[in-house]
Scaffold this active site. Structure first.
Site, short mmCIF file in Angstrom:
data_model
loop_
_atom_site.label_atom_id
_atom_site.label_comp_id
_atom_site.label_asym_id
_atom_site.label_seq_id
_atom_site.Cartn_x
_atom_site.Cartn_y
_atom_site.Cartn_z
N ASP A 1 0.87 -1.34 0.00
CA ASP A 1 -0.14 0.12 0.05
C ASP A 1 0.84 1.25 0.06
O ASP A 1 0.41 2.44 0.46
CB ASP A 1 -0.92 0.05 1.29
CG ASP A 1 -1.66 -1.18 1.30
OD1 ASP A 1 -2.28 -1.62 0.28
OD2 ASP A 1 -1.59 -1.99 2.50
N LYS B 1 2.37 2.06 -5.08
CA LYS B 1 3.18 1.72 -6.52
C LYS B 1 2.29 2.09 -7.76
O LYS B 1 2.66 2.12 -8.57
CB LYS B 1 3.28 0.13 -6.12
CG LYS B 1 4.23 -0.09 -5.17
CD LYS B 1 4.14 -1.90 -5.11
CE LYS B 1 2.98 -2.47 -4.60
NZ LYS B 1 2.76 -2.01 -3.43
N GLY C 1 -4.33 -4.21 -4.29
CA GLY C 1 -4.88 -3.16 -5.42
C GLY C 1 -3.93 -1.80 -5.49
O GLY C 1 -3.54 -1.66 -4.47
N HIS C 2 -4.18 -1.12 -6.58
CA HIS C 2 -3.72 0.24 -6.66
C HIS C 2 -4.73 0.99 -6.96
O HIS C 2 -5.83 1.02 -7.43
CB HIS C 2 -2.92 0.20 -8.03
CG HIS C 2 -1.58 -0.85 -7.99
ND1 HIS C 2 -0.78 -1.14 -6.65
CD2 HIS C 2 -1.10 -1.60 -9.25
CE1 HIS C 2 0.04 -1.84 -7.24
NE2 HIS C 2 -0.16 -2.19 -8.59
N GLN D 1 2.12 -6.94 -3.94
CA GLN D 1 2.18 -6.43 -2.40
C GLN D 1 3.77 -5.91 -2.05
O GLN D 1 3.93 -4.96 -2.87
CB GLN D 1 2.21 -7.77 -1.64
CG GLN D 1 0.84 -8.32 -1.59
CD GLN D 1 0.24 -9.16 -2.71
OE1 GLN D 1 0.79 -9.64 -3.31
NE2 GLN D 1 -1.21 -9.42 -2.78
#
Length: 427
Positions: A13, A16, A40-41, A223
């Site tokens: 988190d 990225k 997720g992004h 991750q």
């Protein structure tokens, strides 16, 4: 031409997606190389915010080809839903490629993930219950089902019958749950393949040919370093390798192809799920960081645990990944503090550790040794050059650079793509 790896240097988190999207206009391929829809992004472009779970961030680029590599585990229903959702917002997925060797998350993986996590009780890992771990376990046990298996309904049924012979025994006799029906799953997944077959390709070949042709390939992990199955805070980790070495395996590229490893760090630290976290704040300051930074999972919505910046794990990430440059995100969140603590070492039973302790027991008992840097109150969201930052914010960035073992190439000063201070060119 270069292959660039973007890797999280904490517990995930870190932002990225923003870094990937920032570089996306300069690269030709953006590759997701591990993980599944358990991460997720979030990418903010202008006033639009996009939450991506399986799709690489490069899908938002006007010309980059987004690739889901062989190291990713794919839930086809989730992927189809994500494609439909993003295309409904005017974003094309026509260039998307999915590795034929990517493993599929099957219904028995999700069922077993949920029931085993409940069975562990207080010893649970803190998984998202989406079947990621069981899918990787079957991959290692050579019992997995891959995207290419959907090309042959006979092979799919044969593999499913063999796998479910064991998995249904576990579900029904050990966990007292309903078994999985082979016919239903075959019909369901062949239906998914009708939608996804147009994207399936030999992505390792495509990427190597692209590099040979002088194209730039960007590889993004899901991750982060401290969640790596080998190098993370085991067993409180994911089931794959988000580190830079995992990028080669998960994309089908040789290590000599990698020219840059960009580590992503928040200006503070967060993690989701169980496991050790030396700088964790469980008081009002921790809640302030959570609310100010919007620290809730993109995929799960879970509140993230928060703490001050940890230079010890950053140095560890530099070493494990061979990080060449860093992107520090969310510097703006720290605005308004009189002093900003930074963990520079650990104390374990009266002994100082400047590096991550060797054993998990020692790491569990590590308490942070802090240095305190002067804070700032000025709004930094409009800064675009290092000199635009107030003196104390600039000093904070340069102090972190001295501690983490690699130069800082960029600093995030807000959630939008353009809210970035760039110090070095990465392409």
């Amino acid at each position: 031409m270069p292959a660039i790896v973007i890797v999280g240097a904490q517990w995930g988190d870190e932002g990225k997606g923003k870094a990937t999207d920032l570089l996306g206009d300069s690269v030709d391929y953006v590759v997701r190389y591990q993980g599944g829809n358990n991460a997720g992004h979030t990418v903010v472009i202008g006033e639009e915010s996009y939450a991506l779970h399986l799709l690489p961030s490069g899908v938002l680029s006007e010309h980059a080809t987004p690739v889901i590599g062989n190291g990713v585990v794919v839930d086809p229903a989730v992927l189809i839903s994500e494609i439909d959702g993003i295309e409904a917002r005017g974003v094309s997925c026509d260039r998307l490629l999915i590795s034929a060797s990517a493993h599929l998350i099957m219904p028995h993986h999700v069922a077993l993930d949920k029931v085993t996590e409940r069975y562990l009780g207080h010893a649970r890992i803190g998984t998202t219950g989406r079947g990621i771990g069981p899918t990787y376990a079957d991959k290692a046990a050579r019992m997995g089902i891959r995207m290419q298996d959907l090309l042959d309904p006979g092979i799919l049924r044969q593999k499913l019958e063999l796998v479910l012979r064991e998995k249904n025994q576990l579900l029904t006799k050990v966990y007292n749950r309903r078994g999985i029906d082979v016919d239903r799953v075959c019909e369901e997944y062949l239906g998914y393949f009708d939608r996804l077959s147009r994207y399936v390709a030999d992505t390792g070949l495509v990427l190597n040919q692209a590099l040979d042709a002088g194209k730039v390939v960007l590889l993004e992990g899901a991750q982060a370093t401290l969640l790596d199955v080998d190098h993370g805070t085991y067993p409180f980790v994911t089931s794959s390798s988000p580190t830079a070495g995992g990028a080669c395996v998960g994309a089908g590229l040789g290590p000599t192809r990698i020219t840059t490893v960009l580590g992503i760090l928040k200006a503070y630290t967060t993690r989701v799920g169980a496991g050790p976290f030396p700088t964790e704040l469980t008081d009002d300051q921790g809640e302030w960081l959570r609310k100010t930074g919007g620290e809730y999972g993109v995929t799960t919505g879970r509140a993230r645990r928060t703490g001050w910046f940890d230079a010890v794990i950053a140095r560890y990430a530099t070493r494990v990944n061979g990080i060449t440059d860093y992107f520090i995100t969310k510097l703006d969140v720290l605005t308004g503090l009189d002093r900003v603590p930074v963990c520079v070492a650990y104390d374990v039973g009266g002994k100082r550790y400047d590096e991550v302790p060797m054993t998990q027991t020692e790491f569990h008992h590590a308490t942070p040794i802090y240095e305190y840097l002067d804070g700032w109150w000025e709004d930094i969201s409009q800064a675009r050059e290092l000199s635009d930052l107030p003196a104390n914010a600039r000093a904070y960035v340069l102090a972190l650079q001295d501690m983490i073992g690699a130069p800082v190439a960029a600093v995030g000063v807000g959630p939008r793509r353009d809210q970035t201070v760039q110090l070095r060119d990465l392409t």
